[in-house]
Write a protein that holds these residues in place. Structure first.
Motif, short mmCIF file in Angstrom:
data_model
loop_
_atom_site.label_atom_id
_atom_site.label_comp_id
_atom_site.label_asym_id
_atom_site.label_seq_id
_atom_site.Cartn_x
_atom_site.Cartn_y
_atom_site.Cartn_z
N LYS A 11 1.11 -0.99 0.45
CA LYS A 11 0.24 0.07 -0.04
C LYS A 11 0.68 0.94 0.16
CE LYS A 11 -3.93 -3.09 2.58
NZ LYS A 11 -4.10 -3.33 1.04
N SER A 12 1.93 0.90 -0.17
CA SER A 12 3.11 2.04 0.75
C SER A 12 4.40 1.58 -0.85
CB SER A 12 3.96 2.33 0.90
OG SER A 12 4.87 1.37 2.20
N VAL A 53 5.32 19.86 6.93
CA VAL A 53 4.08 19.94 6.60
C VAL A 53 3.34 19.57 5.17
CG1 VAL A 53 1.98 22.07 6.53
CG2 VAL A 53 3.48 21.67 8.30
N ASP A 56 3.26 16.35 4.83
CA ASP A 56 2.43 15.75 6.00
C ASP A 56 1.38 15.57 4.70
OD1 ASP A 56 3.59 14.40 7.98
OD2 ASP A 56 2.92 16.28 9.52
N GLU A 57 0.91 16.31 4.37
CA GLU A 57 0.38 16.79 3.35
C GLU A 57 0.09 15.90 2.35
OE1 GLU A 57 -0.08 21.24 2.02
OE2 GLU A 57 -1.29 21.36 4.18
N TYR A 59 1.16 13.17 1.95
CA TYR A 59 0.31 11.94 3.16
C TYR A 59 2.02 11.09 2.94
CZ TYR A 59 -3.48 11.51 0.70
OH TYR A 59 -5.39 11.93 0.72
N ALA A 60 2.56 11.71 2.74
CA ALA A 60 4.45 10.58 2.79
C ALA A 60 4.79 10.14 3.84
CB ALA A 60 5.40 11.78 2.88
N LEU A 61 6.10 9.82 4.36
CA LEU A 61 5.87 8.71 4.87
C LEU A 61 7.13 9.03 5.88
CD1 LEU A 61 4.33 5.45 4.17
CD2 LEU A 61 3.62 6.03 5.74
N ILE A 83 2.43 6.68 0.34
CA ILE A 83 1.32 5.35 -0.20
C ILE A 83 1.57 5.38 -1.46
CG2 ILE A 83 0.31 6.35 2.54
CD1 ILE A 83 -2.74 7.64 0.88
N SER A 86 -3.41 4.78 -5.64
CA SER A 86 -4.69 4.40 -5.36
C SER A 86 -5.67 4.42 -3.46
CB SER A 86 -4.63 2.58 -5.76
OG SER A 86 -4.26 1.81 -4.89
N TYR A 87 -4.60 4.26 -2.85
CA TYR A 87 -4.80 4.67 -1.41
C TYR A 87 -5.27 6.42 -1.19
CZ TYR A 87 -5.04 0.22 -0.87
OH TYR A 87 -4.68 -1.48 -1.52
N PHE A 89 -7.08 10.06 -1.06
CA PHE A 89 -8.67 9.98 -0.28
C PHE A 89 -9.15 10.69 -2.26
CE2 PHE A 89 -7.76 10.48 4.03
CZ PHE A 89 -8.18 8.75 4.37
N ASP A 90 -8.14 11.05 -2.20
CA ASP A 90 -8.91 11.92 -2.97
C ASP A 90 -8.06 12.01 -5.01
OD1 ASP A 90 -7.02 12.93 -2.41
OD2 ASP A 90 -7.49 14.76 -1.16
N GLU A 92 -5.53 11.34 -5.95
CA GLU A 92 -3.86 13.19 -6.10
C GLU A 92 -3.42 11.58 -6.74
OE1 GLU A 92 -1.91 15.70 -3.41
OE2 GLU A 92 -3.74 14.29 -1.88
N LYS B 13 -8.54 -2.04 1.56
CA LYS B 13 -8.62 -3.28 0.02
C LYS B 13 -8.14 -4.16 0.70
CE LYS B 13 -8.40 -0.11 -3.12
NZ LYS B 13 -7.79 0.31 -3.36
N ALA B 291 6.17 18.66 12.18
CA ALA B 291 5.57 19.75 11.69
C ALA B 291 5.11 20.35 12.80
CB ALA B 291 4.50 19.39 10.75
N ARG B 356 -4.07 17.47 8.60
CA ARG B 356 -3.29 17.08 7.86
C ARG B 356 -2.51 16.10 9.37
NH1 ARG B 356 -0.97 22.45 7.14
NH2 ARG B 356 -0.09 21.64 9.12
N LYS B 359 -4.24 12.62 7.95
CA LYS B 359 -3.60 12.34 6.97
C LYS B 359 -2.54 11.55 7.24
CE LYS B 359 -4.05 14.15 2.06
NZ LYS B 359 -4.06 15.31 1.93
N TYR B 362 -3.06 8.51 9.48
CA TYR B 362 -3.36 7.41 7.95
C TYR B 362 -2.57 7.00 6.83
CZ TYR B 362 -6.11 5.38 4.03
OH TYR B 362 -5.81 4.85 2.87
N SER B 363 -1.55 7.12 6.27
CA SER B 363 -0.65 6.98 5.82
C SER B 363 0.24 5.66 6.42
CB SER B 363 0.38 7.84 5.21
OG SER B 363 0.19 9.06 5.16
N ASP B 370 1.44 -3.71 4.88
CA ASP B 370 2.95 -3.74 4.00
C ASP B 370 3.49 -5.34 4.23
OD1 ASP B 370 1.99 -2.71 2.84
OD2 ASP B 370 3.21 -0.61 1.96
#
Lengths: 412, 427
Positions: A11-12, A53, A56-57, A59-61, A83, A86-87, A89-90, A92, B13, B291, B356, B359, B362-363, B370
């Protein structure tokens, strides 16, 4: 050079840029400090907070930069985890944006007057010095570093990739720029990706944001460690509860896929697993220690054995470990030990595809070595290893170092 | 597949099958097409289970008993080692003990059922002799001293000793050399018989494997047993901290600190209590994450370094915030951290910041799926609870800023303590 592995198991995803430079005491500290600075901010996001910031926006790990030793090479790595698209939300295109941020960190660092800002450099020097010094908190790792420094004195292999406290102290913004230019303009560069994206999509991201100037990607061969012919004994004191024993052995140079297969099988039987001779006999039968394991030094003709002991038991443990090595030389292992060792290694090879980091590391290995075998070829090579080959390899192994990081004050 | 319940989550999924034997033994199977399969048996018996009640009788165990059992469970009746048997079938096995549970697991690329057989056989029977127990003491003693030599682990344990008067987390999971010296084969048998009961055990499998087959194996080894989990008795714990400061000296390159704030513990582990813990974790990330204003301000001025960490630990009847790092500025950091918490109680984060943070969380929680190892341990441990990992992911989506604010407001900064390792000779 780009290599990507498409896999839908995760998933990542992970995208790594690795620069390869020679491992040298004089320059390692500069590259190491560079990896502290680059992931903090970029020209587009000049403060640490603005950059954190935006990560984080997305979804970076995390965007990490670090140095790694590989034989006599120093790998300077910048890596972004995200991620899979395909995971999101919008809907992207997360990978595209992540590559853009990674590219920004590499090609557009936050400069003031054409240099890394001095205040940031000074702060990161203190952080790096603290990090290098903190290795002494991890006694087994520290003992291993000391053993490598002692056994490979005057060889690049002894150099600590993290750097040297004194040399870090001398660096400044101007000096760092030289290291930065070297990786941006000259150093062989390898880009690896593992995740769900098609090669075309990865290529599109890389072409758009990681467009490196052409350069030669040839790498030097590993250098043989000179056999010393005698055993060096050294004991150093550190205030702690238990002693750490490191034995250093000269071995064969694993410079072909076949030799690496034989070495891995030897190691598995000798001290590389919980079913090995060292674990079963030195730990379980003798009850001497909690851990006793062997570690072939990657791409080098050296094997280390590491063991944590009650002070006073060191000599007894050394004898016990040599006894197990002699047993290997005399072929005192069953066909079932050989078969089990092969199974275990093959399972571990086949499990590469179950971890993103293993895949990513594996494809980087493929890019870096000319003689590297595919996983299927490696599995076959391991199958083909014979009892005679393992014994022959064991007979090539000679002790060179008995290093004790001692919990007891010593006279020597 | 009539005996299994299927649970699915569309967001990530993923799906899994779940059932339990009549005696309460729980089975979870996560279908995954990986080249390796994973299996874990988890027993709800850990380092915090020191005093318990069974059939009206009270028992006390020496600290480190659960961990000691873990070391001995892979020993077979004839004294042989299950590791060797796993090795025969290409299984890679290991085990670990936490304050709450003990878990035994393997992974393999072939011979799954042969390996499963070894795992279930090992955990479903116990064999100890006086001699083997005595020998194990010397191995565990080396493990204990190895942890003593890790200063980050020492400074964190001293924080627990400062925060707590009598909760078992003041001990190490592995106990001390003194406490394990009291362990006998009789104590191990009693702990095994009392805690390794079907209602206190779960099996989780990750792989492309028929769940019904797994159930047959579980029935073979655990089906004819009965028994519930004995009730662990926690000593009365005041809400105050025990000591404000524990400082030790050691020859170290850097000084180390752990700041703690004792929080109201959860009595039961329910979905609701997990939701409150999640809200608290999000609050801590908003306050002190990479952050955050706090992190960036203090990092850029050199007061904190890369090693700075802030988190929240909530376990059975204990909960605390932990802020750790290295360097000599710990008093300044402690004051600044407390001031930041108090400041944010009045000036809470924006909706955008909260989103944020959710989010980012969630990641991180997605990455659990995995790794076969991570899935198997999360699912096996969660099998003891009345909620699962899917509930936790959904929770991240719908948890509100108000809940996070409530968590933040519940922090009583007066209940702080600090553990420090200073440079210099140990006193």
């Amino acid at each position: 050079m780009l290599a990507a592995c498409k896999t839908d198991k995760f998933k990542s995803a992970v995208l790594t840029v690795s620069f390869a430079v020679p491992l040298e005491k004089e320059t390692a500290s500069g590259y190491s400090l560079l990896t502290n600075l680059l992931p903090l901010s970029t020209g587009s996001y000049p403060t640490m907070q603005a950059f954190s910031v935006i990560l984080d926006e997305l979804y970076a790990l995390g965007l990490d930069a670090f140095v790694q030793r590989r034989g006599e090479l120093l790998l300077v790595k910048l890596e972004i985890g995200t991620i899979a698209d395909s995971y999101a939300f919008d809907g992207e295109r997360v990978l595209y944006r992540a590559t853009e941020l990674l590219g920004d960190a590499i090609f557009n660092p936050h400069f003031e007057n054409g240099e890394f800002p001095q205040a940031k450099v000074e702060n990161e020097k203190l952080c790096l010095i603290e990090e290098i010094a903190s290795l002494a908190e991890n006694k087994p790792a520290y003992a291993m570093l000391r053993a490598r420094q002692i056994m490979c004195k005057n060889e690049p292999f002894a150099v600590d990739a993290a750097g040297d406290i004194e040399l870090v102290g001398r660096l400044d913004g101007k000096e760092l720029l030289k290291y930065y230019r070297e990786i941006i303009e000259n150093a062989p560069v390898f880009i690896t990706y593992a995740g769900e994206a098609d090669f075309e999509y990865v290529e599109e991201c890389v072409n758009a944001h990681l467009n490196f100037a052409p350069r030669k990607n040839s790498l030097p061969d590993s250098v043989m460690h000179e056999k010393s012919g005698e055993i060096l004994r050294l004991r150093e004191y550190m205030e702690m509860e238990q002693s750490v024993l490191i034995l250093g052995f000269n071995s064969i140079m694993p410079d072909s896929a076949k030799k690496r297969a034989v070495l891995t099988v030897f190691d598995e039987i000798f001290g590389g697993s919980p079913a090995s001779k060292l674990f079963m006999n030195v730990r379980e039968k003798e009850g001497l220690c909690y851990y006793c394991s062997s570690y072939p030094a990657g791409r080098k003709n050296i094997i280390f054995v590491s063991c944590g002991l009650e002070p006073g038991n060191e000599d007894y443990a050394i004898k016990a470990i040599y006894r197990e090595l002699n047993a290997m030389k005399n072929g005192e292992f069953d066909d079932s030990d050989l078969a089990n060792a092969k199974n275990s290694i093959q399972r571990s090879l086949l499990s590469t595809e179950n971890s993103l980091n293993s895949i990513n590391g594996y494809i980087l290995g493929q890019l870096l070595s000319e003689d590297s075998a595919t996983i299927e070829e490696s599995v076959k090579l391991v199958s083909s290893v014979t009892r005679a080959e393992v014994i022959a390899l064991a007979r090539e192994i000679t002790p060179e170092l008995e290093y004790i990081l001692s919990a007891e004050v010593c006279d020597e | 597949m009539n005996s299994f319940i299927l649970k699915e989550n569309q967001t990530i999924k993923e799906k899994y099958f779940h059932t339990q034997l009549e005696n309460g033994f729980r089975i979870t199977v996560v279908p995954k097409k990986l080249s390796a399969s994973y299996a874990m048996v988890c027993c709800g018996f850990g380092g915090a289970d020191l005093e318990y009640e069974k059939n009206g009788e009270r028992f006390t165990l020496p600290a480190g008993t659960a961990h000691f059992l873990e070391h001995k469970m892979f020993e077979s009746e004839d004294g042989s080692d299950a590791f060797l048997e796993f090795d025969t079938y290409g299984g890679n096995a290991n085990a670990y003990t936490s304050f709450e549970s003990t878990c035994y697991y393997f992974s393999c690329t072939e011979n799954f059922f042969e390996n499963l057989n070894v795992l279930l056989k090992s955990v479903s029977s116990a064999h100890f002799t006086d001699a083997s127990v005595e020998k194990e003491k010397s191995i565990i003693a080396r493990e204990i001293t190895m942890y003593e030599d890790i200063p980050t682990s020492r400074v964190a344990r001293n924080l627990c000793k400062a925060l707590y008067h009598s909760h078992p987390i003041v001990n190490a999971v592995s106990g001390s050399i003194e406490s394990i010296s009291e362990i006998t084969k009789e104590i191990l048998f009693r702990a095994y018989n009392d805690f390794y009961t079907p209602q206190n055990l779960s099996l989780c499998v990750v792989g492309d494997i028929d769940p019904e087959q797994i159930k047959l194996y579980a029935e073979k080894y655990f089906g004819n047993r009965a028994g519930s989990r004995p009730k662990t008795i926690y000593p009365a714990e005041p809400s105050t901290v025990k000591e404000k400061n524990i400082t030790i000296n050691a020859s170290l390159p850097n000084e180390l600190y752990c700041i703690g704030i004792k929080c109201k513990p959860e009595i039961e582990q329910t979905l609701e209590s997990h939701r409150r813990a999640t809200a608290m974790r999000l609050a801590i990330s908003l306050l002190f994450g990479r952050a955050s204003d706090f992190y960036c301000r203090n990092y850029e001025s050199g007061i904190i370094t890369e090693r700075f960490y802030a988190g929240y630990t909530s376990s059975r009847q204990s909960a605390y915030i932990i802020i750790s790092g290295s360097g000599s500025e710990y008093e300044r950091i402690m004051n600044a951290a407390i001031a930041e918490i108090e400041h944010r109680k009045h000036s809470f984060f924006t909706e955008e910041q909260v989103l944020r943070e959710k989010k980012a969380a969630y990641s991180v929680s997605l990455t659990l799926y995995d790794s076969g190892e991570d899935i198997v341990s999360a699912m096996a441990e969660a099998a003891q609870l009345d909620y699962d990992e899917f509930d936790c992911i959904e929770m991240l989506r719908d948890i509100t800023a108000d809940e996070i604010k409530q968590a933040l407001n519940s922090i009583d900064t007066e209940k702080n303590a600090i553990s420090i390792i200073k440079k210099g000779k140990d006193l």
